[in-house]
Design an enzyme around this catalytic site. Structure first.
Site, PDB file in Angstrom:
ATOM      1  N   CYS A 131      32.968  28.100  51.707  1.00  0.00           N
ATOM      2  CA  CYS A 131      31.698  28.306  50.988  1.00  0.00           C
ATOM      3  C   CYS A 131      30.697  27.161  51.218  1.00  0.00           C
ATOM      4  O   CYS A 131      29.505  27.392  51.448  1.00  0.00           O
ATOM      5  CB  CYS A 131      31.966  28.490  49.502  1.00  0.00           C
ATOM      6  SG  CYS A 131      33.228  27.405  48.829  1.00  0.00           S
ATOM      7  N   HIS A 147      27.121  26.123  44.482  1.00  0.00           N
ATOM      8  CA  HIS A 147      27.364  24.783  45.016  1.00  0.00           C
ATOM      9  C   HIS A 147      26.041  24.125  45.422  1.00  0.00           C
ATOM     10  O   HIS A 147      25.147  24.787  45.952  1.00  0.00           O
ATOM     11  CB  HIS A 147      28.239  24.860  46.272  1.00  0.00           C
ATOM     12  CG  HIS A 147      29.649  25.304  46.027  1.00  0.00           C
ATOM     13  ND1 HIS A 147      30.224  25.387  44.787  1.00  0.00           N
ATOM     14  CD2 HIS A 147      30.625  25.676  46.911  1.00  0.00           C
ATOM     15  CE1 HIS A 147      31.479  25.794  44.898  1.00  0.00           C
ATOM     16  NE2 HIS A 147      31.741  25.985  46.176  1.00  0.00           N
TER      17      HIS A 147
END
Ligand SMILES: NC(=O)c1ccc[n+]([C@@H]2O[C@H](COP(=O)([O-])OP(=O)(O)OC[C@H]3O[C@@H](n4cnc5c(N)ncnc54)[C@H](OP(=O)(O)O)[C@@H]3O)[C@@H](O)[C@H]2O)c1
Length: 329
Positions: free
Chosen positions: A130, A237
């Site tokens: 990710c 994130h």
């Protein structure tokens, strides 16, 4: 044309997002097959207004189905065992775990960055980590125009990146519960530790960013270092990316580049306090780039702040975009 799609790990954080995004994007699904562990077998899940029953993942439940795409998000050991089985029965597997990413026979793809790599698959395509996905999406326009010499990654990663149990550690931690997933409390804390430690002192997550970036950008000469940190944020994130370019640049050209880059949303107007944040990026598809500024400490240095929804662009969305990329090619 419609396709038979199997979701492996359909009850997890990423698996549920697969269902949502397939529906949102009107992916041409013919038959849909849902697989998880024996614990979930028999559960009902909804897709496009119809109910589907979850099946236990085992070869007997796979072999008589004609599956075109198998989207995996059930962890590395399941992928290692079952991706070759699905591929043997004719499916193209797109895998979210780290099991196959660095295999030279397996393309590692971010559709905005290296879509042509899908053509080289032999039954398995890997979805990158990710943190790597959002980073390379932001770095690709720079690499194409100026060349990248060195990257310093510092990440601020949400608990949803550690699955349903990581998410619960933050929510329950604020109610005084001891952590079950992380080694220390994450509520009101941060952990400079994602995945296990290696002999070189880095974590596996850090080395994934180093190695996957080079593979996706097709450039082993780039020098890269990374520090990955788990922070008490539920989702999305954030990354500080310090880049040293091979060639000189004007800041206004960098802004122009990001205004037109595929998949990128430029959010940079510090006079009006506009910059990317995880709360804003959650639930969205874009990779948000902001805080763009020159690094005065070196020639051709640039700082970026990059935020994206790790369950969407960092996992489920990118996987489905890979499948769309195959269909369109
Ligand atoms: N979260 C992220 O941001 C993210 C990003 C990129 C990649 N990934 C990767 O995606 C994978 C799943 O992550 P997640 O966050 O969705 O985890 P999760 O919420 O813990 O879900 C795990 C899924 O795997 C299934 N599973 C576990 N053991 C199984 C078995 N023996 N047979 C079949 N299915 C089994 C679970 O089914 P049950 O419900 O039946 O246990 C569940 O559906 C991991 O490889 C992870 O590294 C996650």
């Amino acid at each position: 044309m419609k396709y038979n799609v199997a979701l492996v790990g359909c009850t997890g954080m990423v698996g549920r997002k697969f269902l949502e995004i397939l529906e949102e994007r009107n992916f041409p699904v013919n038959e849909l097959y849902l697989f998880a562990s024996a614990r979930s077998a028999g559960k009902e899940m909804t897709f496009s207004g119809a109910n589907y029953t979850v099946e236990e993942l085992k070869e007997d439940n796979i072999k008589n189905k004609k599956i075109d795409f198998a989207l995996f998000s059930a962890g590395g050991s399941i992928s290692l065992e079952y991706a070759p089985i699905f591929a043997r029965y004719g499916a193209v597997v797109i895998d979210n775990s780290s099991a196959w990413r660095m295999d030279p026979e397996v393309p590692l793809v971010v559709p905005e960055v290296n879509p042509e790599d899908v053509k080289k698959h032999k039954g398995i395509i890997a979805n990158p980590n990710c943190s790597t996905i959002q980073a390379v999406a932001a770095l690709k326009p720079l690499h194409d125009k100026y060349g990248i010499k060195r990257i310093v990654y510092s990440t601020y990663q949400a608990v949803s990146g550690a699955g349903a149990s990581g998410y619960n550690d933050l929510v329950e931690g604020y109610k005084g519960e001891a952590p079950k997933k992380f080694p220390y409390p994450i509520a009101g804390n941060l952990l400079p530790h994602i995945d296990s430690f290696l002999d070189n002192g880095y974590t596996k997550e850090e080395m994934k960013m180093v190695n996957e970036t080079r593979k996706i950008l097709h450039d082993d000469s780039i020098k890269i270092t990374a520090t990955t940190v788990r922070v008490p944020v539920l989702n999305s994130h954030s990354e500080s990316i310090n880049v040293e370019l091979n060639n000189s640049f004007e800041l206004e050209d960098i802004f122009e580049l990001y205004k037109n880059a595929e998949g990128i949303i430029l959010e940079d107007d510090v006079n009006n306090l506009v910059y990317p944040m995880p709360l804003d990026a959650s639930g969205k598809d874009g990779v948000y780039v902001g805080r763009i500024r020159r690094d005065f400490s070196l020639d051709n240095g640039l700082n970026l702040w990059v935020v994206a929804d790790n369950i969407r662009k960092g996992a489920a969305l990118n996987t489905i975009q890979i499948a769309e990329c195959m269909i369109n090619k």
